[in-house]
Design a protein around this motif. Structure first.
Motif, PDB file in Angstrom:
ATOM      1  N   ALA A   1      42.359  30.413  41.086  1.00 53.05           N
ATOM      2  CA  ALA A   1      41.669  31.137  40.017  1.00 53.05           C
ATOM      3  C   ALA A   1      40.397  31.796  40.541  1.00 53.05           C
ATOM      4  O   ALA A   1      40.106  32.964  40.216  1.00 53.05           O
ATOM      5  CB  ALA A   1      41.345  30.193  38.860  1.00 53.05           C
ATOM      6  N   GLU A   2      39.653  31.084  41.359  1.00 54.76           N
ATOM      7  CA  GLU A   2      38.422  31.651  41.927  1.00 54.76           C
ATOM      8  C   GLU A   2      38.729  32.870  42.785  1.00 54.76           C
ATOM      9  O   GLU A   2      38.036  33.893  42.700  1.00 54.76           O
ATOM     10  CB  GLU A   2      37.694  30.592  42.751  1.00 54.76           C
ATOM     11  N   GLU A   3      39.765  32.765  43.608  1.00 61.10           N
ATOM     12  CA  GLU A   3      40.128  33.888  44.475  1.00 61.10           C
ATOM     13  C   GLU A   3      40.536  35.109  43.657  1.00 61.10           C
ATOM     14  O   GLU A   3      40.167  36.247  43.985  1.00 61.10           O
ATOM     15  CB  GLU A   3      41.266  33.466  45.412  1.00 61.10           C
ATOM     16  N   ILE A   4      41.284  34.887  42.588  1.00 62.64           N
ATOM     17  CA  ILE A   4      41.730  36.009  41.759  1.00 62.64           C
ATOM     18  C   ILE A   4      40.555  36.644  41.029  1.00 62.64           C
ATOM     19  O   ILE A   4      40.433  37.873  40.958  1.00 62.64           O
ATOM     20  CB  ILE A   4      42.813  35.533  40.771  1.00 62.64           C
ATOM     21  N   ILE A   5      39.679  35.815  40.492  1.00 61.54           N
ATOM     22  CA  ILE A   5      38.502  36.343  39.781  1.00 61.54           C
ATOM     23  C   ILE A   5      37.626  37.155  40.718  1.00 61.54           C
ATOM     24  O   ILE A   5      37.156  38.248  40.376  1.00 61.54           O
ATOM     25  CB  ILE A   5      37.717  35.190  39.126  1.00 61.54           C
ATOM     26  N   GLU A   6      37.409  36.635  41.925  1.00 61.77           N
ATOM     27  CA  GLU A   6      36.610  37.375  42.906  1.00 61.77           C
ATOM     28  C   GLU A   6      37.304  38.680  43.295  1.00 61.77           C
ATOM     29  O   GLU A   6      36.660  39.725  43.450  1.00 61.77           O
ATOM     30  CB  GLU A   6      36.367  36.509  44.141  1.00 61.77           C
ATOM     31  N   GLY A   7      38.638  38.629  43.431  1.00 63.91           N
ATOM     32  CA  GLY A   7      39.379  39.831  43.773  1.00 63.91           C
ATOM     33  C   GLY A   7      39.295  40.893  42.691  1.00 63.91           C
ATOM     34  O   GLY A   7      39.190  42.084  42.974  1.00 63.91           O
ATOM     35  N   LEU A   8      39.323  40.463  41.436  1.00 66.50           N
ATOM     36  CA  LEU A   8      39.198  41.413  40.328  1.00 66.50           C
ATOM     37  C   LEU A   8      37.835  42.098  40.351  1.00 66.50           C
ATOM     38  O   LEU A   8      37.719  43.286  40.036  1.00 66.50           O
ATOM     39  CB  LEU A   8      39.407  40.684  38.995  1.00 66.50           C
ATOM     40  N   GLY A   9      36.821  41.335  40.729  1.00 65.40           N
ATOM     41  CA  GLY A   9      35.485  41.929  40.809  1.00 65.40           C
ATOM     42  C   GLY A   9      35.422  43.064  41.820  1.00 65.40           C
ATOM     43  O   GLY A   9      34.688  44.036  41.623  1.00 65.40           O
ATOM     44  N   ARG A  10      36.222  42.946  42.878  1.00 67.94           N
ATOM     45  CA  ARG A  10      36.211  43.995  43.916  1.00 67.94           C
ATOM     46  C   ARG A  10      36.923  45.265  43.473  1.00 67.94           C
ATOM     47  O   ARG A  10      36.837  46.301  44.148  1.00 67.94           O
ATOM     48  CB  ARG A  10      36.833  43.455  45.204  1.00 67.94           C
ATOM     49  N   LEU A  11      37.649  45.194  42.351  1.00 65.74           N
ATOM     50  CA  LEU A  11      38.315  46.393  41.845  1.00 65.74           C
ATOM     51  C   LEU A  11      37.329  47.362  41.196  1.00 65.74           C
ATOM     52  O   LEU A  11      37.640  48.547  41.035  1.00 65.74           O
ATOM     53  CB  LEU A  11      39.387  46.010  40.808  1.00 65.74           C
TER      54      LEU A  11
ATOM     55  N   ASP B   1      49.686  27.936  36.909  1.00 62.60           N
ATOM     56  CA  ASP B   1      49.079  28.198  38.214  1.00 62.60           C
ATOM     57  C   ASP B   1      47.701  28.822  38.028  1.00 62.60           C
ATOM     58  O   ASP B   1      47.250  29.077  36.904  1.00 62.60           O
ATOM     59  CB  ASP B   1      49.987  29.099  39.064  1.00 62.60           C
ATOM     60  N   GLY B   2      47.027  29.069  39.169  1.00 63.33           N
ATOM     61  CA  GLY B   2      45.691  29.641  39.109  1.00 63.33           C
ATOM     62  C   GLY B   2      45.670  31.037  38.537  1.00 63.33           C
ATOM     63  O   GLY B   2      44.680  31.451  37.913  1.00 63.33           O
ATOM     64  N   ARG B   3      46.747  31.771  38.734  1.00 65.23           N
ATOM     65  CA  ARG B   3      46.840  33.116  38.149  1.00 65.23           C
ATOM     66  C   ARG B   3      46.794  33.031  36.623  1.00 65.23           C
ATOM     67  O   ARG B   3      46.115  33.813  35.957  1.00 65.23           O
ATOM     68  CB  ARG B   3      48.129  33.791  38.609  1.00 65.23           C
ATOM     69  N   GLY B   4      47.510  32.060  36.057  1.00 64.55           N
ATOM     70  CA  GLY B   4      47.493  31.871  34.611  1.00 64.55           C
ATOM     71  C   GLY B   4      46.124  31.455  34.108  1.00 64.55           C
ATOM     72  O   GLY B   4      45.673  31.914  33.044  1.00 64.55           O
ATOM     73  N   LEU B   5      45.454  30.571  34.858  1.00 63.82           N
ATOM     74  CA  LEU B   5      44.108  30.154  34.469  1.00 63.82           C
ATOM     75  C   LEU B   5      43.156  31.336  34.476  1.00 63.82           C
ATOM     76  O   LEU B   5      42.386  31.533  33.526  1.00 63.82           O
ATOM     77  CB  LEU B   5      43.614  29.050  35.410  1.00 63.82           C
ATOM     78  N   ALA B   6      43.206  32.157  35.525  1.00 64.51           N
ATOM     79  CA  ALA B   6      42.332  33.337  35.602  1.00 64.51           C
ATOM     80  C   ALA B   6      42.638  34.308  34.470  1.00 64.51           C
ATOM     81  O   ALA B   6      41.725  34.893  33.867  1.00 64.51           O
ATOM     82  CB  ALA B   6      42.500  34.024  36.961  1.00 64.51           C
ATOM     83  N   ALA B   7      43.917  34.487  34.156  1.00 65.69           N
ATOM     84  CA  ALA B   7      44.300  35.385  33.075  1.00 65.69           C
ATOM     85  C   ALA B   7      43.777  34.886  31.734  1.00 65.69           C
ATOM     86  O   ALA B   7      43.297  35.665  30.899  1.00 65.69           O
ATOM     87  CB  ALA B   7      45.821  35.533  33.021  1.00 65.69           C
ATOM     88  N   ALA B   8      43.865  33.570  31.522  1.00 63.26           N
ATOM     89  CA  ALA B   8      43.357  32.993  30.278  1.00 63.26           C
ATOM     90  C   ALA B   8      41.864  33.243  30.133  1.00 63.26           C
ATOM     91  O   ALA B   8      41.381  33.608  29.051  1.00 63.26           O
ATOM     92  CB  ALA B   8      43.652  31.496  30.247  1.00 63.26           C
ATOM     93  N   LEU B   9      41.128  33.073  31.224  1.00 61.94           N
ATOM     94  CA  LEU B   9      39.680  33.319  31.182  1.00 61.94           C
ATOM     95  C   LEU B   9      39.391  34.788  30.898  1.00 61.94           C
ATOM     96  O   LEU B   9      38.474  35.121  30.134  1.00 61.94           O
ATOM     97  CB  LEU B   9      39.042  32.890  32.502  1.00 61.94           C
ATOM     98  N   ALA B  10      40.198  35.679  31.489  1.00 60.32           N
ATOM     99  CA  ALA B  10      40.015  37.109  31.253  1.00 60.32           C
ATOM    100  C   ALA B  10      40.272  37.476  29.795  1.00 60.32           C
ATOM    101  O   ALA B  10      39.668  38.420  29.263  1.00 60.32           O
ATOM    102  CB  ALA B  10      40.940  37.918  32.163  1.00 60.32           C
ATOM    103  N   LEU B  11      41.142  36.726  29.139  1.00 55.78           N
ATOM    104  CA  LEU B  11      41.468  36.985  27.738  1.00 55.78           C
ATOM    105  C   LEU B  11      40.477  36.333  26.775  1.00 55.78           C
ATOM    106  O   LEU B  11      40.671  36.383  25.564  1.00 55.78           O
ATOM    107  CB  LEU B  11      42.883  36.509  27.431  1.00 55.78           C
TER     108      LEU B  11
END
Length: 331
Positions: free
Chosen positions: A312-322, A181-191
């Motif tokens: 993935a885009e939504e999660i990445i953008e959300g992480l930026g707001r942290l 899922d997109g969560r996994g894709l975002a996590a992979a990019l973060a790693l």
């Protein structure tokens, strides 16, 4: 858009690769993934001969004008396939992206690079990844313990393996195993990965050639519905948990252990192929990753890839707001 070294190198929109899968990586699926914005992959050894692979490549070209690749997996075998013949056929047909896997890929990689091809090589350890990099591959696919098929013998999960890749590797790598899922894709990019390789997730799409019964079985499964076979034979493989794989494990656990000949009749590749054709999940051994627990629907490849991208885009953008930037305190 998410732009990474992978999207730029392969000229794709979404950093997602549909990994090569035996009996599954056929023209209809590969073309659908590529048309959706990812990288579709034909599985060479699904075709009975190099000439049959030529036909499959031509069929894929009729279905997409986007980049796609060919997988060649080097398997232990008494009578090895004509790997060189498959490689030459694909290069002759104009394919310039290859996914390789298995032992001793050096000669194959050398051939592809001499023909100006891009090579993605799948590894289950950092040691093997470094070796493949020295052979000149362009991208490494880092396969964690969660993956379908062969995860190696070191049992290192993707979370640690990908972080170690970021520490050790000098070329781009993508994450493989446990991603759906997109969560996994975002996590992979973060790693530190440049994208994600997904196999089991693409098995469960409209364009996948496997029987609808098997797709429904994946949707109803949870993360505990896979099992490792061949552990005692030091050729570990993650497959779907059914009566056949359970019997294989029981045989391996007998006092004194087991030889491959003791289970050979149960693990025939042709029986596995019939699972996909007939739709009987108990007929034989079939590969599935532990990400079956994340798969809740059967979508078209277009719908799936768009959802992966959006999530993935939504999660990445959300992480930026942290991240909160505090100004200098005033006295």
């Amino acid at each position: 858009m998410i732009e990474t070294p992978l999207t730029k190198l392969l000229n794709i929109r979404v950093p997602v690769v549909q990994g090569g899968m035996q009996w599954v990586g056929v023209p209809e699926l590969a073309a659908a993934v590529s048309n959706a914005g990812g990288l579709g992959i034909l599985t060479a050894l699904t075709q009975p001969t190099p000439d049959a692979l030529r036909v499959a490549i031509r069929e894929t070209r009729k279905l997409t004008d986007k980049p796609f690749g060919v997988n060649i997996t080097l398997l232990p075998s008494i009578n090895p396939p004509d790997y060189a013949g498959y490689a030459k056929a694909a290069v002759d047909e104009g394919v310039r992206i290859f996914e390789t896997a298995g032992n001793n890929p050096g000669p194959l990689i050398k051939f592809f690079k001499s023909n100006n091809c891009i090579v993605l090589h799948k590894c289950t350890t950092i040691r093997h990844a470094k070796s493949a990099a020295r052979h000149g591959v362009d991208v490494l696919s880092i396969d964690g313990f969660e993956c379908a098929g062969h995860p190696g013998e070191e049992d290192i999960g993707g979370l640690v393996l990908l972080a170690r890749a970021a520490q050790e590797l000098d070329i781009p790598y993508i994450a493989s195993g446990g991603l759906a899922d997109g969560r996994g894709l975002a996590a992979a990019l973060a790693l530190g990965a440049a994208g994600a390789n997904m196999g089991t997730r693409f098995m469960c799409t409209v364009e996948s050639p496997i029987h609808q019964n098997i797709k429904d079985k994946i949707v109803s499964a949870n993360e505990q519905d896979t099992v490792h076979i061949f552990r005692t034979l030091h050729n570990t493989a993650r497959v779907f948990k059914n009566s056949v794989s359970t019997e294989v494990v029981a045989i391996e656990r007998r006092p004194g252990g087991a030889q491959f000949s003791d289970v050979q009749h149960l693990v025939s590749g042709q029986r596995g192929r019939k699972v996909y054709e007939l739709g009987d999940p108990e007929y034989g051994i079939w590969s599935a990753g532990s990400c079956v627990g994340l798969i809740k629907d059967v979508q078209s490849c277009k719908e799936l890839v768009e959802r992966l991208e959006r999530e993935a885009e939504e999660i990445i953008e959300g992480l930026g707001r942290l991240v909160v930037r505090k100004g200098n305190a005033k006295l």
